[in-house]
Scaffold this motif. Structure first.
Motif, PDB file in Angstrom:
ATOM      1  N   VAL A 168      81.686  25.030  84.499  1.00 35.78           N
ATOM      2  CA  VAL A 168      79.846  25.405  85.625  1.00 35.78           C
ATOM      3  C   VAL A 168      79.596  26.632  84.527  1.00 35.78           C
ATOM      4  N   THR A 169      78.855  25.785  83.516  1.00 31.97           N
ATOM      5  CA  THR A 169      77.875  26.845  82.350  1.00 31.97           C
ATOM      6  C   THR A 169      76.776  26.644  82.423  1.00 31.97           C
ATOM      7  N   PRO A 170      75.789  27.377  81.673  1.00 32.58           N
ATOM      8  CA  PRO A 170      74.935  28.381  82.629  1.00 32.58           C
ATOM      9  C   PRO A 170      74.345  26.856  81.962  1.00 32.58           C
ATOM     10  N   GLU A 171      73.960  26.108  81.761  1.00 34.14           N
ATOM     11  CA  GLU A 171      73.110  24.436  82.029  1.00 34.14           C
ATOM     12  C   GLU A 171      72.957  23.908  83.392  1.00 34.14           C
ATOM     13  N   VAL A 172      74.107  24.312  83.741  1.00 38.40           N
ATOM     14  CA  VAL A 172      74.500  23.868  85.762  1.00 38.40           C
ATOM     15  C   VAL A 172      74.187  24.628  86.832  1.00 38.40           C
TER      16      VAL A 172
END
Lengths: 254, 382
Positions: free
Chosen positions: B181-185
């Protein structure tokens, strides 16, 4: 506004679809208020008289007499809707279409010589123009209610024509084919039963017949991969909608 | 990039594996908690508590196949996605939108009330957070805000989890939508869990998430813990068996709209719609008015009923049937529309991927059609 005259007719069938109408207990009074039930032998002894705004026809054409009668009923009807697997696809009695009539007669009846029957059992639409078809063995009461309301409103009934799978997903039922390799007819079968069998942990038996454009061959290939023989595959579709499934298969080019 | 990410995270803790129960219990005080649960031999999403988690179970997925076994694995999130996703709860399959009554005075419309406690989702994977972000964009951020989705989504909470193991049909890594779960989401994932061998790292990324973490005792996560987290994500990526040539999209589709492969796929395609129903990004639906016989008065003066919104699919024959005909008249056209929408059009419409690489469509397609294989075939000579 005068209530539309409705007639309920029957040919070769078990009367189950007519009984389904009578089972609509909560809606029967509404139906009587909205429609003039002018002929319905399962429920009343009113004689056949006059013309009908809407005829609901159960049963398949199995005898020569029925072949003539259905033309007469069509002539008396402004609109004709078939109800159930027999009327829409010939019923289980259409199994004889792929076999010998004398052999079937001998198997089923103690005095086969007294039976007058055509060599085939065929749906009403093979004989006269049909305005709308309600599928199922038996039909679904919600679909019939929707059809009766739609008729009064002059609109197309909101009865879905897609696969049973779509409603399995609505009901969060895990796919029996994918999770257990069951021979389920869901992917080629019209929805409408309320996902009766899969809800009870059983694969679909195809009571509602093939959906439009059913890819029967692809599903059979899958069943064969899971170990079924060609004969076993055919037995799965050779039930109350045998005629419709086989016709769909031929139309697919096979 | 790394430092920016660390700044965004407000709270980070390490908790014991069993302390996940405390998180569940805390959530249950104010939310309806939806999480993974065993049912009918598969992992479904349903109202669930900590004890319902199918911990130790492992699913074996192949094209058109799903089997679940209890392997008594050490990890809690030993299993991967089942057929369900958040969409069942935020975009319900059968959804009453409003009721109406038509009389001589006119038409009165009453929106359906969406009552009940807000939903907290536990165990949403990275792929599905991307799908949720897409849903938010479509249903909340578009020119028209969807009242039903908006009511269900409002105050909902997402406890996401970094995948320790990929499913056999997963390809999120190549789509750039997982397994982490990367910073974009992290804007749609209020809390992110990372499972370690003996503990969980819990990171809050929104104020709502940090409020929940407030009351849960934990230790500080050490550099070594963070290293273990990183190496677990890396090993998940490495274990992923499938991939798509993401860099070649959408051109690979646009260049091949007349590729003979579509016809070949159409031969196998059952058109059952299963792929679209299990897809976490497929949002197509149809509406109809349900008018009971009792809601109709023969005099035509009164009419009452409800407007229902139901999941539909581009594989349904009637879906593209309009006045004058059907603009997707063949199975080939319908399959192509589905795949092109997933892998090409959505990105252009919403600037987010329309496929999140969860692999559900591969597993739950009874005919075993594999979107990664189909895409690969388009690269072949025509």
């Amino acid at each position: 506004m005068k209530r539309p005259r409705i007639g309920v007719f029957k040919f070769a069938s078990c009367d189950g679809c007519q009984l389904t109408i009578l089972n609509m207990e909560e809606e029967l009074l509404d139906i009587i208020e909205l429609y003039d039930i002018a002929y319905f032998r399962e429920a009343t002894d009113k004689p056949l008289r006059g013309e009908f705004d809407l005829s609901l026809v159960e049963g398949s054409i199995s005898t020569d007499r029925q072949r003539k009668e259905v033309v007469e009923i069509r002539e008396r009807s402004r609109h004709l809707i078939t109800i159930g697997a027999c009327a829409t696809s010939g019923g289980v009695q259409a199994l004889r279409n792929w076999a010998s009539l004398p052999a079937y007669k001998k198997t089923v009846y103690p005095s086969p010589e007294t039976i007058e029957a055509l060599s085939t059992s065929t749906p009403i639409s093979d004989h006269v123009y049909v305005d709308y078809e309600l599928w199922g063995c038996p039909i679904d009461t919600d679909a019939l209610a929707e059809t009766l309301v739609s008729f009064l409103m002059g609109k197309r009934p909101a009865v879905p024509v897609y696969s049973l799978c779509m409603d399995c997903k609505v009901k969060a039922i895990a796919c029996l084919l994918v999770s257990r390799a069951e021979p389920c007819l869901g992917p080629i079968t019209k929805t409408g039963c309320g996902v009766l069998c899969p809800s009870l942990d059983r694969p679909c038996y195809g009571c509602f017949g093939p959906m439009e454009g059913a890819n029967i061959e692809s599903l059979m290939e899958l069943f064969k991969k899971n170990g079924l023989s060609h004969k076993e595959c055919m037995l799965l579709i050779d039930k109350m909608n045998t005629y419709a499934y086989r016709k769909a298969r031929i139309e697919q080019g096979l | 990039m790394e430092s920016l990410k660390e700044k965004k995270i407000k709270k980070i803790k390490k908790i014991k594996k069993d302390d996940l129960k405390i998180l569940f219990d805390k959530l249950r005080e104010s939310y309806t908690v939806i999480g993974p649960k065993l049912s009918q031999g598969v992992v479904v999403l349903s109202e669930a508590g900590f004890e319902d988690l199918p911990a130790g179970f492992r699913d074996y997925q192949a094209r058109g196949t799903y089997r679940l076994t209890d392997e008594k694995a050490v990890d809690v999130f030993s299993f991967s996605n089942g057929p369900d996703s958040f969409k069942r709860f935020l975009h319900p399959p059968l959804n009453e939108i409003f009721s109406f009554r038509k009389s001589k005075k006119g038409i009165a419309i009453e929106p359906a009330a969406k009552e009940g406690r807000p939903i907290a989702f536990v165990g949403i994977r990275a792929c599905d957070t991307w799908a949720l972000k897409l849903y938010d964009r479509i249903f909340l951020e578009g020119p028209a805000r969807d009242p039903s989705y908006s009511a269900l989504r409002k105050d909902s909470l997402v406890i996401a989890v970094n995948c320790p193991h990929p499913g056999d049909n997963c390809f999120c890594s190549s789509m750039g939508t997982g397994p982490e779960v990367t910073p974009e989401v992290t804007d749609v994932a209020d809390i992110v869990l990372s499972e370690l061998e003996k503990s969980f790292i819990v990171e809050a990324s929104t104020p709502a998430g940090s409020d929940i973490l407030e009351g849960i005792a934990g230790e500080e996560a050490t550099d070594r813990d963070l290293e273990e987290k990183r190496s677990r994500i890396e090993s998940c990526k490495k274990a992923m068996k499938k991939s798509v040539p993401y860099g070649e999209l959408p051109e690979l589709i646009y260049r091949n709209l007349e590729h003979p492969r579509w016809k070949d796929t159409a031969k196998r395609d059952l058109e059952c719609g299963n792929c679209t129903q299990v897809c976490p990004t497929c949002f197509c639906n149809s509406s109809y008015d349900l008018i009971r016989l009792s809601g109709f008065s023969q005099k035509g003066a009164e009419l009452k009923g409800v407007r229902i919104r139901k999941w539909d699919s581009c594989f349904s024959r009637n879906f593209a049937r309009v006045h004058g005909g059907n603009f997707r008249p063949s199975r080939r056209a319908r399959y192509r529309q589905w795949m092109a929408h997933k892998l090409a059009y959505t990105k252009e419409q919403f600037a987010l991927p329309g496929c999140v690489g969860c692999g559900r469509c591969i597993t739950w397609c009874p005919a075993g059609i594999d979107i990664t294989e189909e895409l690969e075939a388009l690269k072949g000579v025509r």
